[in-house]
Design a protein around this motif. Structure first.
Motif, PDB file in Angstrom:
ATOM      1  N   ILE A  65     -57.888  36.830 -57.487  1.00 25.65           N
ATOM      2  CA  ILE A  65     -57.649  38.006 -56.652  1.00 25.65           C
ATOM      3  C   ILE A  65     -56.817  37.582 -55.451  1.00 25.65           C
ATOM      4  O   ILE A  65     -57.133  36.590 -54.783  1.00 25.65           O
ATOM      5  N   ASN A  73     -55.844  37.263 -51.869  1.00 23.48           N
ATOM      6  CA  ASN A  73     -56.716  37.346 -50.702  1.00 23.48           C
ATOM      7  C   ASN A  73     -55.976  36.908 -49.446  1.00 23.48           C
ATOM      8  O   ASN A  73     -54.859  36.388 -49.502  1.00 23.48           O
ATOM      9  N   TYR A  74     -56.635  37.119 -48.312  1.00 21.05           N
ATOM     10  CA  TYR A  74     -55.984  36.849 -47.031  1.00 21.05           C
ATOM     11  C   TYR A  74     -55.771  35.360 -46.781  1.00 21.05           C
ATOM     12  O   TYR A  74     -54.976  34.981 -45.921  1.00 21.05           O
ATOM     13  N   ASP A  75     -56.473  34.491 -47.513  1.00 15.57           N
ATOM     14  CA  ASP A  75     -56.251  33.053 -47.338  1.00 15.57           C
ATOM     15  C   ASP A  75     -54.813  32.672 -47.693  1.00 15.57           C
ATOM     16  O   ASP A  75     -54.211  31.811 -47.046  1.00 15.57           O
ATOM     17  N   GLY A 105     -57.127  29.846 -51.222  1.00 16.45           N
ATOM     18  CA  GLY A 105     -56.565  31.084 -51.751  1.00 16.45           C
ATOM     19  C   GLY A 105     -56.338  31.077 -53.247  1.00 16.45           C
ATOM     20  O   GLY A 105     -56.412  32.124 -53.893  1.00 16.45           O
ATOM     21  N   ARG A 145     -64.453  31.105 -53.423  1.00 19.64           N
ATOM     22  CA  ARG A 145     -63.578  30.618 -52.352  1.00 19.64           C
ATOM     23  C   ARG A 145     -64.229  29.500 -51.544  1.00 19.64           C
ATOM     24  O   ARG A 145     -64.419  29.587 -50.337  1.00 19.64           O
ATOM     25  N   LYS A 191     -68.806  40.850 -51.154  1.00 23.76           N
ATOM     26  CA  LYS A 191     -67.816  39.944 -51.724  1.00 23.76           C
ATOM     27  C   LYS A 191     -67.395  40.502 -53.078  1.00 23.76           C
ATOM     28  O   LYS A 191     -68.229  41.010 -53.827  1.00 23.76           O
TER      29      LYS A 191
END
Length: 227
Positions: A37, A39-41, A135, A149, A202
């Motif tokens: 997915i 993600n912001y990382d 990420g 994560r 989550k």
């Protein structure tokens, strides 16, 4: 930045790697590997990469000019240029000289600033590596919990879950290829006070062929399914 700071920096990286390996050993056998997915990382990693490359370019622009200044007049090895202690030692020697060499002293002062930019870029490139690594990690349903994560959420921390149909992930025949699994993770004492809520959501993405397997595991762990 003194050289011992670099040593501390390398030790911290080693400790992070060791902790990561130890956490991975606790997750047990992998039962289902989930889909990735965005993600912001990954977004954070891109920001850190841009910042680190920008800072490194500032150092690189004038590096060869400084190289001709330091080597071989003050330093007999080019890699000594990356030692802050060596640069400070040269500066102190020039300051003790009766005939103040102001041009050289200014040159060294500017280079010390450039060297600090290099050290900062090293810290930022490490941040890029950490966020990028997080990420690209895929979530995993394991025997001891769910790996998400770089965090291991044990079964007792998962209070409830619910399935969401990923309508955008359909094949040409209209069959659903994946589902989103929303997990309600119980917060610790500190998170409860900071977030003022008992659980935190989550989301992981599960292939349609793995949905029944994950569903059965969650039921066996007596985790409540929300409608």
């Amino acid at each position: 930045m003194p050289d011992y700071i670099i040593i501390i920096y390398l030790i911290c990286i080693a400790l992070i790697v060791i902790c990561e390996v130890r956490k991975r050993r606790k997750k047990g056998a992998v039962i289902v590997t989930c889909l990735h997915i965005l993600n912001y990382d990954l977004v954070y990693s891109f920001i850190w990469l841009v910042l680190s490359l920008g800072m490194f370019s500032l150092f690189l622009d004038d590096f060869f000019d400084y190289y001709s200044f330091f080597v071989p007049k003050y330093l007999n090895k080019w890699y000594y240029m990356f030692s802050y202690e060596y640069i400070v030692e040269i500066e102190n020697q020039l300051l003790q000289n009766e005939n103040k060499m102001w041009f050289e002293l200014c040159k060294i002062a500017f280079y010390k600033s450039e060297l600090q930019n290099l050290y900062i870029s090293m810290l930022w490139i490490t941040s890029f590596g950490m966020f990028f690594y997080r990420g690209i990690q895929k979530s995993e349903v394991c025997t001891n919990g769910i790996w998400l994560r770089m965090h291991m959420y044990k079964w007792e921390r998962i209070k409830a879950y619910k399935w969401i149909t990923d309508s955008n992930k359909q094949n040409q025949k209209g069959h659903i290829r994946s589902y989103k699994l929303v997990l309600y993770i119980m917060n610790g004492k500190i998170d409860k006070k900071l977030l003022n809520q008992d659980t935190n959501e989550k989301v992981i993405k599960v292939k349609s062929i793995d949905k029944d397997i994950v569903d059965r595991i969650l039921e066996e762990k007596n985790i409540i399914m929300k409608s």
